[in-house]
Write a protein that holds these residues in place. Structure first.
Motif, PDB file in Angstrom:
ATOM      1  N   SER A  33       0.848  -1.192   0.000  1.00 45.55           N
ATOM      2  CA  SER A  33       0.000   0.000   0.000  1.00 45.55           C
ATOM      3  C   SER A  33       0.891   1.251   0.000  1.00 45.55           C
ATOM      4  O   SER A  33       2.095   1.174   0.198  1.00 45.55           O
ATOM      5  N   GLY A  34       0.267   2.387  -0.204  1.00 46.32           N
ATOM      6  CA  GLY A  34       0.998   3.644  -0.302  1.00 46.32           C
ATOM      7  C   GLY A  34       1.767   4.001   0.958  1.00 46.32           C
ATOM      8  O   GLY A  34       2.914   4.432   0.906  1.00 46.32           O
ATOM      9  N   TRP A  35       1.135   3.822   2.122  1.00 47.35           N
ATOM     10  CA  TRP A  35       1.819   4.180   3.364  1.00 47.35           C
ATOM     11  C   TRP A  35       2.980   3.232   3.636  1.00 47.35           C
ATOM     12  O   TRP A  35       3.992   3.630   4.200  1.00 47.35           O
ATOM     13  N   GLU A  36       2.823   1.979   3.244  1.00 47.77           N
ATOM     14  CA  GLU A  36       3.899   1.005   3.458  1.00 47.77           C
ATOM     15  C   GLU A  36       5.095   1.307   2.555  1.00 47.77           C
ATOM     16  O   GLU A  36       6.247   1.210   2.985  1.00 47.77           O
ATOM     17  N   ILE A  37       4.832   1.705   1.329  1.00 46.68           N
ATOM     18  CA  ILE A  37       5.904   2.092   0.400  1.00 46.68           C
ATOM     19  C   ILE A  37       6.661   3.292   0.959  1.00 46.68           C
ATOM     20  O   ILE A  37       7.890   3.322   0.983  1.00 46.68           O
ATOM     21  N   THR A  38       5.909   4.279   1.432  1.00 50.50           N
ATOM     22  CA  THR A  38       6.513   5.494   1.975  1.00 50.50           C
ATOM     23  C   THR A  38       7.332   5.193   3.228  1.00 50.50           C
ATOM     24  O   THR A  38       8.461   5.671   3.366  1.00 50.50           O
ATOM     25  N   ALA A  39       6.781   4.417   4.129  1.00 48.89           N
ATOM     26  CA  ALA A  39       7.480   4.106   5.380  1.00 48.89           C
ATOM     27  C   ALA A  39       8.755   3.311   5.122  1.00 48.89           C
ATOM     28  O   ALA A  39       9.800   3.589   5.720  1.00 48.89           O
ATOM     29  N   ARG A  40       8.682   2.325   4.245  1.00 48.12           N
ATOM     30  CA  ARG A  40       9.867   1.527   3.939  1.00 48.12           C
ATOM     31  C   ARG A  40      10.930   2.367   3.241  1.00 48.12           C
ATOM     32  O   ARG A  40      12.121   2.248   3.527  1.00 48.12           O
ATOM     33  N   GLY A  41      10.510   3.229   2.323  1.00 52.07           N
ATOM     34  CA  GLY A  41      11.460   4.087   1.608  1.00 52.07           C
ATOM     35  C   GLY A  41      12.148   5.076   2.531  1.00 52.07           C
ATOM     36  O   GLY A  41      13.376   5.220   2.506  1.00 52.07           O
ATOM     37  N   LEU A  42      11.356   5.766   3.345  1.00 51.34           N
ATOM     38  CA  LEU A  42      11.939   6.714   4.292  1.00 51.34           C
ATOM     39  C   LEU A  42      12.829   6.002   5.311  1.00 51.34           C
ATOM     40  O   LEU A  42      13.885   6.517   5.687  1.00 51.34           O
ATOM     41  N   GLY A  43      12.405   4.834   5.743  1.00 52.42           N
ATOM     42  CA  GLY A  43      13.217   4.065   6.690  1.00 52.42           C
ATOM     43  C   GLY A  43      14.564   3.684   6.114  1.00 52.42           C
ATOM     44  O   GLY A  43      15.601   3.817   6.777  1.00 52.42           O
ATOM     45  N   ALA A  44      14.581   3.219   4.880  1.00 50.10           N
ATOM     46  CA  ALA A  44      15.841   2.823   4.244  1.00 50.10           C
ATOM     47  C   ALA A  44      16.780   4.013   4.089  1.00 50.10           C
ATOM     48  O   ALA A  44      17.975   3.926   4.376  1.00 50.10           O
ATOM     49  N   VAL A  45      16.248   5.151   3.655  1.00 52.88           N
ATOM     50  CA  VAL A  45      17.082   6.341   3.469  1.00 52.88           C
ATOM     51  C   VAL A  45      17.586   6.865   4.815  1.00 52.88           C
ATOM     52  O   VAL A  45      18.760   7.226   4.950  1.00 52.88           O
ATOM     53  N   LEU A  46      16.724   6.890   5.817  1.00 57.42           N
ATOM     54  CA  LEU A  46      17.139   7.377   7.139  1.00 57.42           C
ATOM     55  C   LEU A  46      18.191   6.479   7.780  1.00 57.42           C
ATOM     56  O   LEU A  46      19.140   6.972   8.394  1.00 57.42           O
ATOM     57  N   ILE A  47      18.038   5.178   7.640  1.00 53.56           N
ATOM     58  CA  ILE A  47      19.040   4.257   8.177  1.00 53.56           C
ATOM     59  C   ILE A  47      20.388   4.481   7.500  1.00 53.56           C
ATOM     60  O   ILE A  47      21.431   4.532   8.164  1.00 53.56           O
ATOM     61  N   ALA A  48      20.381   4.646   6.183  1.00 61.15           N
ATOM     62  CA  ALA A  48      21.628   4.887   5.459  1.00 61.15           C
ATOM     63  C   ALA A  48      22.259   6.214   5.874  1.00 61.15           C
ATOM     64  O   ALA A  48      23.484   6.302   6.036  1.00 61.15           O
ATOM     65  N   MET A  49      21.450   7.239   6.063  1.00 61.62           N
ATOM     66  CA  MET A  49      21.987   8.536   6.480  1.00 61.62           C
ATOM     67  C   MET A  49      22.564   8.457   7.889  1.00 61.62           C
ATOM     68  O   MET A  49      23.631   9.020   8.165  1.00 61.62           O
ATOM     69  N   LEU A  50      21.885   7.770   8.775  1.00 61.48           N
ATOM     70  CA  LEU A  50      22.403   7.622  10.136  1.00 61.48           C
ATOM     71  C   LEU A  50      23.713   6.835  10.160  1.00 61.48           C
ATOM     72  O   LEU A  50      24.651   7.206  10.867  1.00 61.48           O
ATOM     73  N   LEU A  51      23.775   5.757   9.395  1.00 55.45           N
ATOM     74  CA  LEU A  51      25.023   4.995   9.322  1.00 55.45           C
ATOM     75  C   LEU A  51      26.147   5.829   8.740  1.00 55.45           C
ATOM     76  O   LEU A  51      27.279   5.788   9.235  1.00 55.45           O
ATOM     77  N   SER A  52      25.845   6.597   7.711  1.00 57.51           N
ATOM     78  CA  SER A  52      26.862   7.431   7.074  1.00 57.51           C
ATOM     79  C   SER A  52      27.391   8.490   8.029  1.00 57.51           C
ATOM     80  O   SER A  52      28.594   8.676   8.155  1.00 57.51           O
ATOM     81  N   CYS A  53      26.480   9.176   8.704  1.00 55.67           N
ATOM     82  CA  CYS A  53      26.911  10.246   9.613  1.00 55.67           C
ATOM     83  C   CYS A  53      27.580   9.693  10.868  1.00 55.67           C
ATOM     84  O   CYS A  53      28.610  10.200  11.296  1.00 55.67           O
ATOM     85  N   ALA A  54      26.985   8.673  11.443  1.00 59.79           N
ATOM     86  CA  ALA A  54      27.501   8.158  12.702  1.00 59.79           C
ATOM     87  C   ALA A  54      28.813   7.404  12.538  1.00 59.79           C
ATOM     88  O   ALA A  54      29.683   7.476  13.405  1.00 59.79           O
ATOM     89  N   LEU A  55      28.967   6.714  11.436  1.00 60.17           N
ATOM     90  CA  LEU A  55      30.167   5.883  11.273  1.00 60.17           C
ATOM     91  C   LEU A  55      31.236   6.568  10.436  1.00 60.17           C
ATOM     92  O   LEU A  55      32.353   6.790  10.898  1.00 60.17           O
ATOM     93  N   PHE A  56      30.899   6.952   9.219  1.00 60.39           N
ATOM     94  CA  PHE A  56      31.921   7.433   8.291  1.00 60.39           C
ATOM     95  C   PHE A  56      32.434   8.821   8.665  1.00 60.39           C
ATOM     96  O   PHE A  56      33.645   9.056   8.671  1.00 60.39           O
ATOM     97  N   LEU A  57      31.558   9.766   8.952  1.00 62.53           N
ATOM     98  CA  LEU A  57      32.012  11.106   9.277  1.00 62.53           C
ATOM     99  C   LEU A  57      32.774  11.126  10.603  1.00 62.53           C
ATOM    100  O   LEU A  57      33.757  11.857  10.755  1.00 62.53           O
ATOM    101  N   ARG A  58      32.327  10.337  11.536  1.00 59.47           N
ATOM    102  CA  ARG A  58      33.040  10.243  12.815  1.00 59.47           C
ATOM    103  C   ARG A  58      34.420   9.623  12.620  1.00 59.47           C
ATOM    104  O   ARG A  58      35.403  10.067  13.214  1.00 59.47           O
ATOM    105  N   LEU A  59      34.492   8.612  11.786  1.00 56.56           N
ATOM    106  CA  LEU A  59      35.765   7.952  11.515  1.00 56.56           C
ATOM    107  C   LEU A  59      36.725   8.905  10.800  1.00 56.56           C
ATOM    108  O   LEU A  59      37.903   8.998  11.154  1.00 56.56           O
ATOM    109  N   LEU A  60      36.217   9.638   9.809  1.00 56.77           N
ATOM    110  CA  LEU A  60      37.080  10.538   9.036  1.00 56.77           C
ATOM    111  C   LEU A  60      37.548  11.724   9.854  1.00 56.77           C
ATOM    112  O   LEU A  60      38.617  12.285   9.608  1.00 56.77           O
TER     113      LEU A  60
END
Length: 124
Positions: free
Chosen positions: A93-120
């Protein structure tokens, strides 16, 4: 009551639970394996410039710093593209598509900021 012939009934295809998360999972595994191979500095005391002025890299080869700045941005863009593909939406459904999409992007952004930027920023 007549039942439809089995050849005319369209089967209900259940979407894969990984649909929309393949790039997220694959990228995460790729980055973890790459970090294990490169073995970066994880403590500030181990930096080459500890107690000195200047910048140093957490990697033996400083070119990896640029890669770990650009690669997470490209990875997030690929995740967004995957979320826009039709097979990611199939059977949802539409809400499920939106929630999964936003979740995937937010998880990737959190991993990028928390791990890579901190490491660099560790040795700078």
């Amino acid at each position: 009551m007549l039942l439809p012939h089995p050849s005319t009934v369209t089967p209900v295809i259940k979407p894969s639970p990984l649909s929309g998360f393949r790039v997220l999972i694959g990228g995460t595994i790729g980055f973890v394996v790459l970090l294990l191979i490169l073995d970066p500095v994880t403590r500030q005391e181990d930096c080459q410039n500890y107690h000195a002025a200047g910048n140093a890299s957490v990697f033996d080869d400083e070119r990896w710093d640029l890669f770990f700045l650009a690669a997470p941005v490209f990875w997030i863009l690929l995740i967004i593209v995957e979320q826009l593909l039709p097979w990611t939406w199939r059977g949802r459904s539409g809400w499920e598509i939106t929630a999964r999409g936003l979740g995937a992007v937010l998880i990737a952004m959190l991993l990028s900021c928390a791990l890579f930027l901190r490491l660099l920023g560790l040795c700078h």
